[in-house]
Design an enzyme around this catalytic site. Structure first.
Site, mmCIF file in Angstrom:
data_model
loop_
_atom_site.group_PDB
_atom_site.id
_atom_site.type_symbol
_atom_site.label_atom_id
_atom_site.label_comp_id
_atom_site.label_asym_id
_atom_site.label_seq_id
_atom_site.Cartn_x
_atom_site.Cartn_y
_atom_site.Cartn_z
ATOM 1 N N ASP A 1 -10.676 7.568 3.078
ATOM 2 C CA ASP A 1 -9.861 6.925 2.030
ATOM 3 C C ASP A 1 -10.528 5.639 1.562
ATOM 4 O O ASP A 1 -9.893 4.587 1.489
ATOM 5 C CB ASP A 1 -8.449 6.651 2.546
ATOM 6 C CG ASP A 1 -7.476 6.348 1.402
ATOM 7 O OD1 ASP A 1 -7.806 6.682 0.241
ATOM 8 O OD2 ASP A 1 -6.406 5.779 1.659
ATOM 9 N N GLY B 1 0.818 -1.199 0.000
ATOM 10 C CA GLY B 1 0.000 0.000 0.000
ATOM 11 C C GLY B 1 0.849 1.243 0.000
ATOM 12 O O GLY B 1 2.081 1.185 -0.001
ATOM 13 N N PHE C 1 1.294 3.241 2.376
ATOM 14 C CA PHE C 1 1.949 3.488 3.652
ATOM 15 C C PHE C 1 2.747 2.302 4.166
ATOM 16 O O PHE C 1 3.319 2.363 5.245
ATOM 17 C CB PHE C 1 0.914 3.884 4.712
ATOM 18 C CG PHE C 1 0.191 5.154 4.378
ATOM 19 C CD1 PHE C 1 0.885 6.277 3.978
ATOM 20 C CD2 PHE C 1 -1.195 5.212 4.456
ATOM 21 C CE1 PHE C 1 0.223 7.455 3.678
ATOM 22 C CE2 PHE C 1 -1.861 6.383 4.154
ATOM 23 C CZ PHE C 1 -1.158 7.508 3.763
ATOM 24 N N GLY C 2 2.768 1.199 3.432
ATOM 25 C CA GLY C 2 3.534 0.065 3.918
ATOM 26 C C GLY C 2 3.145 -1.232 3.248
ATOM 27 O O GLY C 2 2.319 -1.268 2.337
ATOM 28 N N THR C 3 3.773 -2.312 3.713
ATOM 29 C CA THR C 3 3.556 -3.643 3.151
ATOM 30 C C THR C 3 2.772 -4.494 4.145
ATOM 31 O O THR C 3 2.982 -4.408 5.354
ATOM 32 C CB THR C 3 4.908 -4.312 2.848
ATOM 33 O OG1 THR C 3 5.683 -3.454 2.005
ATOM 34 C CG2 THR C 3 4.708 -5.647 2.154
#
Length: 654
Positions: free
Chosen positions: A473, A357, A359-361
């Site tokens: 979101d 994503g 913002f991160g995995t």
């Protein structure tokens, strides 16, 4: 002047609530095979039979079964009024419901409507097959009260007393005492600990067996309980039975009903001090006993803490996987040990990667006890900082709904910030809806269930939870699918918490995904529940078309859908996999999607309206106007930014 204005607002609100309640109770359900409108033989037979029903039910003791015509166009009708009915009230009730049926079910052979006025409940049911003596358990009609029970109430105690009242009323309603109209009917009034009075009514048509009546009413209760247990009243009905409860009297059904008092409070310890004899002529009161117990407990606690410190120094606690943690509001959650998460994910192995994503995995992990989890490891410098991390932990700890992902705990050791969720095996919605091969697995029924589930999750966030939350979101990649393809809204890092009386806010910190962001939010930082409604509308259109929002050069999916709508060719945007499915139902969803993406936020529906539209075949849905085309302006202002780019920026002061 102020008092007068307040009074007018109160009276207007009260009148609106009354009108809403009357509309709710008198909702007709049309189903079964269709026919060709008023010109058909079936329609003509129904138009001849229906005007006679109100008179006939009066002279037949409140219950009447009739038919007219020859098969296959024969019309069967069943009409009933409740126990103790006033003749004029029964007549007016049946007249009103027959007219509603003729108006709303012009092309359907089967219909039923349980409705009422101030003095009576009544039923009008029709079909092209005989319904007498047979229980029908589908389709349900469920209408909850718009008001939810306050968080200050003892919900657990309320549910317990509500279930007890349901059981009493159900048993009494199905005893089958009396003649036709007196059978299968019970009105009960009871005091609750949290409310002065609760009113409940159950009724079946008298042509059923006691066993069928009990099954029917049990299903009604189940349909209400499943999704609306936190509401202050509501109604659930089936073609053969009716269930309603509220916090006020209705249908003139409780005038002669004896109130069942609230259960007595749990017994407290006797205030008279008891004694324990220790020596002849001497005794210790409870105060002395408590002092001894407190001292003894304190000594044991010190010993326990000493042992813990000794073992901690020796490293004996290094294998503890999690500990309970309380935030500043007293909410408890699990704080996982980093070593345990590293072991569960095989040191964040790429083979365990579930997705990537903004913002991160996200990794799949398996704890030593076999529990599978999803581990979101935030990327350093990703834009989701400490504030977003703490925000997601704090919010998800307080939220519990079947259409929201469940947060199991977190880890924040050193530079690592990690969120641990329940494992959802089918990944996210975007892996299906935008994949040419997997999309065929999303049948019409599955897509509709996903759309409805997302809507229910948002309704919970906006109106039904103890908190009021705007997601900010919402998009296909943030909708997870469980093993049965039920949706779960995920990723609350940018969610915004509202006060209970707050409807709108402004922010300079814009976070979300371009193309899904409402124009007033993207351009001016204005946040409201209607911001999420806009995102939901974009996603709904993606579900119907199977296309990404950014697949249409220079305009976006909503603009493309609107042009086809104006041309009278909305079916052009329908996914080819759905072509063989009910066209009217699919076009209805396109209409709802376009209403959700209106440029003016006040013209967008609430999620409660969306839920009602999704579940009704007869409610008239407003026609949409031209939707917002924010992406055209945004692209010209910000160059080459994609319609699907993540946005995390701040508005400049003006």
């Amino acid at each position: 002047m102020g008092k007068c204005s307040a009074l007018m607002i109160f009276l207007s609100s009260s009148l609106l609530l009354v009108l809403q309640t009357l509309h709710v109770v008198n909702a007709v359900k049309c189903f079964g095979n269709s026919f060709n409108g008023n010109s058909s033989t079936f329609a003509q037979n129904r138009q001849k039979l229906f005007p006679t029903l109100a008179d006939k039910v009066i002279i037949n003791d409140g219950f009447y079964n009739a038919s007219l015509g020859q098969d296959p166009d024969k019309v069967y009708a069943l009409v009933s009024c409740a126990r103790g009915y006033d003749q004029d009230a029964c007549y007016n009730c049946v007249q009103s419901l027959t007219q509603n049926t003729l108006t709303d079910c012009r092309s359907r052979r089967d219909s039923f409507i349980w409705g009422g006025n101030d003095d009576v409940t009544c039923l009008v049911r029709s079909s092209n097959q005989s319904t007498f003596g047979s229980v029908q358990l589908k389709p349900p009609v469920v209408w909850p009260s718009p008001d939810t029970i306050e968080s200050s109430k003892n919900i657990t105690l309320f549910k317990q007393q509500w279930e007890e009242m349901v059981n009493r009323t159900l048993e009494a309603a199905t005893k089958a005492e009396g003649s036709s109209v007196l059978k299968y009917y019970k009105a009960e009034k009871a005091g609750f600990t949290e409310f002065p009075d609760v009113y409940m009514l159950m009724q079946c048509t008298p042509d059923l067996s006691s066993r069928d009546c009990k099954q029917c009413l049990g299903d009604c209760v189940m349909y209400f309980r499943k999704d609306y247990m936190g509401r202050k009243g509501g109604m659930a009905s089936l073609p053969s039975c009716y269930f309603r409860w509220d916090l006020y009297s209705f249908h003139n059904a409780f005038d002669n009903v004896t109130r069942v008092p609230a259960p007595p409070p749990r017994p407290h310890a006797q205030e008279k001090e008891s004694c324990i004899t220790v020596k002849k002529g001497k005794s210790i009161g409870y105060g002395g006993i408590i002092a001894i117990v407190v001292v003894f407990t304190f000594i044991n606690l010190l010993v326990f803490i000493g042992f813990i410190k000794v073992y901690a120094r020796r490293g004996k606690l290094n294998n503890v996987g999690s500990a309970e943690y309380s935030d500043s509001d007293g909410q408890f959650m699990l704080r996982f040990d980093l070593g345990m998460i590293v072991m569960a994910t095989d040191d964040f192995s790429s083979e365990n990667t579930l997705g990537q994503g903004g913002f991160g995995t996200v990794y799949k992990g398996t704890f030593p006890n076999g529990q599978e989890v999803a581990v979101k490891r935030l990327t350093k410098g990703s834009g989701q900082g400490d504030m977003e991390f703490k925000n997601e932990v704090s919010l998800l700890t307080r939220l519990q709904h079947k259409n929201l992902v469940k947060l199991l705990g977190f880890c924040n050791e050193g530079d690592e910030e990690i969120l641990v969720y329940e494992f959802v095996p089918n990944s996210s919605l975007d892996h299906f809806i935008f994949d040419e091969d997997k999309r065929s697995l999303l049948t019409w029924e599955v897509r509709f269930r996903i759309i409805e589930g997302i809507a229910r999750g948002l309704l919970y966030l906006h109106e039904d939870s103890q908190l009021k939350i705007i997601h900010r979101d919402l998009k296909a990649s943030n909708i997870l699918l469980d093993a049965e393809m039920n949706p779960k809204v995920a990723d609350f890092g940018t969610a915004r918490l509202f006060d209970s009386d707050e409807t709108r806010a402004e922010t300079k910190r814009i976070a979300g995904t371009r193309g899904y962001m409402a124009p007033e939010y993207l351009n001016h930082g204005q946040i409201s529940a209607k911001s999420d409604v806009y995102s939901f509308g974009v996603m709904l259109l993606e579900m119907i078309s199977g296309e990404r929002n950014n697949s249409f050069e220079g305009e976006g999916l909503a603009a493309f859908a609107w042009k086809r709508w104006v041309e009278g060719k909305p079916e052009i945007i329908i996914d080819p996999f759905l072509i063989e499915n009910p066209r009217n139902e699919i076009i209805k969803l396109i209409q709802i999607g376009l209403l959700c993406v209106q440029e003016n936020s006040t013209k967008r529906p609430t999620m409660s309206s969306v839920i009602i539209w999704l579940g009704s075949e007869t409610i008239i849905i407003p026609l949409p106007k031209a939707p917002a085309f924010t992406w055209i302006r945004s692209q010209s202002e910000s160059g080459a930014m994609s319609l699907s780019d993540d946005v995390f920026t701040e508005l400049s002061c003006r």
